[in-house]
Design a protein around this motif. Structure first.
Motif, PDB file in Angstrom:
ATOM      1  N   ASN A  69       0.801  -1.221   0.000  1.00  0.00           N
ATOM      2  CA  ASN A  69       0.000   0.000   0.000  1.00  0.00           C
ATOM      3  C   ASN A  69       0.838   1.277   0.000  1.00  0.00           C
ATOM      4  OD1 ASN A  69      -2.631  -1.070  -0.067  1.00  0.00           O
ATOM      5  ND2 ASN A  69      -2.443  -1.655   2.069  1.00  0.00           N
ATOM      6  N   TRP A  70       2.128   1.140   0.113  1.00  0.00           N
ATOM      7  CA  TRP A  70       3.018   2.297   0.109  1.00  0.00           C
ATOM      8  C   TRP A  70       3.149   2.872  -1.290  1.00  0.00           C
ATOM      9  CZ3 TRP A  70       8.114   1.811   3.346  1.00  0.00           C
ATOM     10  CH2 TRP A  70       7.795   1.653   4.691  1.00  0.00           C
ATOM     11  N   ARG A  71       3.487   4.145  -1.349  1.00  0.00           N
ATOM     12  CA  ARG A  71       3.835   4.774  -2.627  1.00  0.00           C
ATOM     13  C   ARG A  71       5.171   4.207  -3.108  1.00  0.00           C
ATOM     14  NH1 ARG A  71       1.768  10.534  -3.158  1.00  0.00           N
ATOM     15  NH2 ARG A  71       0.066  10.583  -1.674  1.00  0.00           N
ATOM     16  N   LYS A  72       5.349   4.220  -4.416  1.00  0.00           N
ATOM     17  CA  LYS A  72       6.577   3.680  -4.999  1.00  0.00           C
ATOM     18  C   LYS A  72       7.819   4.385  -4.441  1.00  0.00           C
ATOM     19  CE  LYS A  72       8.251   2.021  -9.402  1.00  0.00           C
ATOM     20  NZ  LYS A  72       7.974   1.917 -10.835  1.00  0.00           N
ATOM     21  N   GLU A  73       7.752   5.680  -4.264  1.00  0.00           N
ATOM     22  CA  GLU A  73       8.884   6.446  -3.724  1.00  0.00           C
ATOM     23  C   GLU A  73       9.273   5.956  -2.325  1.00  0.00           C
ATOM     24  OE1 GLU A  73       9.894  11.025  -2.344  1.00  0.00           O
ATOM     25  OE2 GLU A  73       8.019  10.604  -3.385  1.00  0.00           O
ATOM     26  N   TRP A  74       8.284   5.661  -1.492  1.00  0.00           N
ATOM     27  CA  TRP A  74       8.561   5.172  -0.140  1.00  0.00           C
ATOM     28  C   TRP A  74       9.245   3.807  -0.187  1.00  0.00           C
ATOM     29  CZ3 TRP A  74       3.036   6.013   2.275  1.00  0.00           C
ATOM     30  CH2 TRP A  74       2.754   7.372   2.273  1.00  0.00           C
ATOM     31  N   LYS A  75       8.781   2.959  -1.109  1.00  0.00           N
ATOM     32  CA  LYS A  75       9.391   1.636  -1.260  1.00  0.00           C
ATOM     33  C   LYS A  75      10.857   1.767  -1.655  1.00  0.00           C
ATOM     34  CE  LYS A  75       5.010  -0.274  -2.791  1.00  0.00           C
ATOM     35  NZ  LYS A  75       4.241  -0.775  -3.925  1.00  0.00           N
ATOM     36  N   TRP A  76      11.132   2.647  -2.634  1.00  0.00           N
ATOM     37  CA  TRP A  76      12.518   2.841  -3.066  1.00  0.00           C
ATOM     38  C   TRP A  76      13.376   3.413  -1.940  1.00  0.00           C
ATOM     39  CZ3 TRP A  76      14.929   0.345  -6.507  1.00  0.00           C
ATOM     40  CH2 TRP A  76      14.276  -0.127  -7.646  1.00  0.00           C
ATOM     41  N   ASN A  77      12.832   4.325  -1.158  1.00  0.00           N
ATOM     42  CA  ASN A  77      13.588   4.871  -0.022  1.00  0.00           C
ATOM     43  C   ASN A  77      13.929   3.777   0.984  1.00  0.00           C
ATOM     44  OD1 ASN A  77      13.614   7.470  -1.057  1.00  0.00           O
ATOM     45  ND2 ASN A  77      11.794   8.104   0.076  1.00  0.00           N
ATOM     46  N   LEU A  78      12.983   2.879   1.244  1.00  0.00           N
ATOM     47  CA  LEU A  78      13.227   1.764   2.154  1.00  0.00           C
ATOM     48  C   LEU A  78      14.329   0.859   1.614  1.00  0.00           C
ATOM     49  CD1 LEU A  78      12.335   0.108   4.673  1.00  0.00           C
ATOM     50  CD2 LEU A  78      10.762  -1.095   3.125  1.00  0.00           C
ATOM     51  N   ILE A  79      14.223   0.495   0.358  1.00  0.00           N
ATOM     52  CA  ILE A  79      15.224  -0.380  -0.274  1.00  0.00           C
ATOM     53  C   ILE A  79      16.602   0.263  -0.224  1.00  0.00           C
ATOM     54  CG2 ILE A  79      15.958  -1.413  -2.464  1.00  0.00           C
ATOM     55  CD1 ILE A  79      12.857  -1.526  -3.126  1.00  0.00           C
ATOM     56  N   LEU A  80      16.681   1.507  -0.646  1.00  0.00           N
ATOM     57  CA  LEU A  80      17.980   2.196  -0.719  1.00  0.00           C
ATOM     58  C   LEU A  80      18.591   2.436   0.659  1.00  0.00           C
ATOM     59  CD1 LEU A  80      17.163   4.680  -3.598  1.00  0.00           C
ATOM     60  CD2 LEU A  80      18.711   2.709  -3.701  1.00  0.00           C
ATOM     61  N   SER A  81      17.772   2.511   1.702  1.00  0.00           N
ATOM     62  CA  SER A  81      18.309   2.704   3.050  1.00  0.00           C
ATOM     63  C   SER A  81      19.102   1.486   3.524  1.00  0.00           C
ATOM     64  CB  SER A  81      17.184   3.014   4.042  1.00  0.00           C
ATOM     65  OG  SER A  81      16.410   1.869   4.314  1.00  0.00           O
ATOM     66  N   LYS A  82      18.757   0.306   3.007  1.00  0.00           N
ATOM     67  CA  LYS A  82      19.449  -0.913   3.411  1.00  0.00           C
ATOM     68  C   LYS A  82      20.340  -1.495   2.318  1.00  0.00           C
ATOM     69  CE  LYS A  82      16.488  -2.109   7.090  1.00  0.00           C
ATOM     70  NZ  LYS A  82      15.976  -3.123   7.938  1.00  0.00           N
ATOM     71  N   ASN A  83      20.092  -1.115   1.075  1.00  0.00           N
ATOM     72  CA  ASN A  83      20.840  -1.669  -0.048  1.00  0.00           C
ATOM     73  C   ASN A  83      21.077  -0.569  -1.083  1.00  0.00           C
ATOM     74  OD1 ASN A  83      21.951  -3.286  -2.022  1.00  0.00           O
ATOM     75  ND2 ASN A  83      20.164  -4.576  -2.314  1.00  0.00           N
TER      76      ASN A  83
END
Length: 94
Positions: A69-83
């Protein structure tokens, strides 16, 4: 039984697929071998770029629904924070 939430992507890192499972190693092998869901096959989603581990599968499935349910931008921020280099993390499960 542990649960996992994972995000797969394609070679060019343009499409995201979020899933949850109790056996991440087995689940990730399916698209690599061309036996994944229609969506993962269609878009060649073979690269594990993010995952989370939970104490049980019900927690993992709850988190999966939340992330979907997250926006695509939020998903990318989550991914990039760890990888930040968007490396394939499958080797974490060898």
């Amino acid at each position: 039984m542990k649960g996992y939430v994972y995000i797969l992507t394609n070679k060019s890192r343009t499409i995201l697929y979020i899933g949850a499972t109790s056996n991440i190693k087995e689940r990730i092998q399916k698209p690599i071998k061309g036996k994944g869901a229609v969506f993962t096959k269609k878009y060649h989603l073979k690269y594990l770029i993010y995952y989370e581990i939970f104490e049980n599968t019900s927690q993992a499935f709850k988190r999966e629904k939340q992330l979907k349910n997250w926006r695509k931008e939020w998903k990318w921020n989550l991914i990039l924070s760890k990888n930040p280099d968007l490396l394939d993390l499958l080797e974490d499960f060898d």
